[in-house]
Design a protein around this motif. Structure first.
Motif: not given
Length: 98
Positions: A38, A42-43, A72, A75-76, A79
Motif C-alpha cells: 500500500l 492507501e494506508r 483508492h 485499490h487497497l 492489493k
C-alpha cells in the motif's frame, strides 16, 4: 437461529484475554507483508475505512471527489486481497493498525 459459531476469530479472542490478564500490556503484532504493497495514502484510507468513514467522508478529508476516494478504497482492497470494506475493518483490527 444461532448455530453457536464464534463471532470473533479465536486468535483475536486469545490476544484480548491475554492482554487484559496482563494488565493491558501492549499487544505485539508483526506487520503483515501485504501492508508494504500500500501507498502511504492507501494506508491512511485503510484506517479511515476501519474507523467506519464513508467514501464521501474520506473524499472530504482528502479534498478529492467521491469517485476518487472510492477508487483508492478499491485499490487497497485489491492489493490486500480483501473482498469488501468489512474485511478491511477486520484486517485493520486483527493487525493492530488502530
Amino acid at each position: 437461529m444461532a448455530r453457536g459459531d464464534a463471532l470473533i476469530d479465536p486468535s483475536v479472542t486469545r490476544r484480548l484475554v491475554t492482554r487484559f490478564a496482563n494488565g493491558l500490556a501492549p499487544v505485539t503484532v508483526d506487520k503483515p507483508p501485504a501492508l508494504d504493497r500500500l501507498t502511504t495514502l492507501e494506508r491512511e484510507i485503510l484506517l479511515d475505512v476501519a474507523r467506519g468513514h464513508s467514501n464521501a467522508e474520506i473524499a472530504k478529508r482528502l479534498y478529492v471527489g467521491e469517485q476518487t476516494a472510492k477508487t483508492h478504497v478499491s485499490h487497497l482492497l485489491t492489493k490486500l486481497g480483501l473482498r469488501d470494506r468489512v474485511q478491511a475493518v477486520i484486517y485493520a483490527y486483527e493487525n493492530a493498525l488502530l
